[in-house]
Design a protein around this motif. Structure first.
Motif: not given
Length: 183
Positions: A3, A5-10, A20, A31, A35
């Protein structure tokens, strides 16, 4: 499946030094590791031009790996070690302490982490304690070799060592010299 998008967000959160709200630091690190473990993260970060915080992000991945492996420790070796050191459960890490993680075995990493958490040593002291110290005879042999190869005297050697130390402590200066040297 990754994912991105999730990786970039992290990655953004790590760059900002935040996690978070619904997660602990350890949960976030594990987590993030889940990822990021499938892809070559350093190459991905270079392609995304995320070089400024690359060490911090890579340390976070390593911290996540250490925590994941610690929770999965089937032999119980790490949990026994932690209990002997006075920790009933795995201690919460933070962005400061992950600077201590290395690509070594779990116990060695936990020894480093716990010596900081216990207040025994600072991060700098722990990192310096793993550097190889030379004996006086070894230093003398290296100095003789360098002076012979470069055909310089003691004064010039001292000047060179001073400049090399300055270059080693300044990443931008080191990069600039490497670029000039490639010409």
């Amino acid at each position: 499946m990754i994912d991105f998008e999730k990786l970039d967000e992290y990655i953004e959160l790590i760059e900002e030094g935040t996690i978070p709200e619904e997660m602990t630091f350890n949960e976030f690190a594990m987590d993030f590791y889940r990822e990021a473990k499938i892809i070559p993260l350093s190459k991905y970060l270079r392609n995304k031009n995320k070089l400024k915080k690359l060490p911090k992000i890579m340390n976070m991945k390593k911290a996540g790996e250490i925590l994941t492996d610690t929770y999965k420790d089937v032999t119980g070796e790490v949990s026994t070690f932690l209990k002997r050191k006075g920790y009933k459960e795995i201690p919460q890490l933070n962005f400061t302490i992950i600077a201590l993680v290395r690509k070594v075995d779990l116990i060695s990493n936990w020894k480093r982490l716990l010596s900081y958490l216990g207040g025994e040593k600072t991060i700098e002291e722990i990192n310096n304690s793993t550097k190889v110290q030379l004996f006086p005879g070894e230093i003398e042999k290296l100095e003789v070799f360098i002076k012979e190869e470069l055909k310089i005297n003691d004064e010039e050697l001292n000047w060179l060592l001073t400049k090399l130390k300055k270059i080693g402590n300044n990443r931008n200066l080191s990069r600039a010299l490497n670029k000039l040297n490639r010409q």
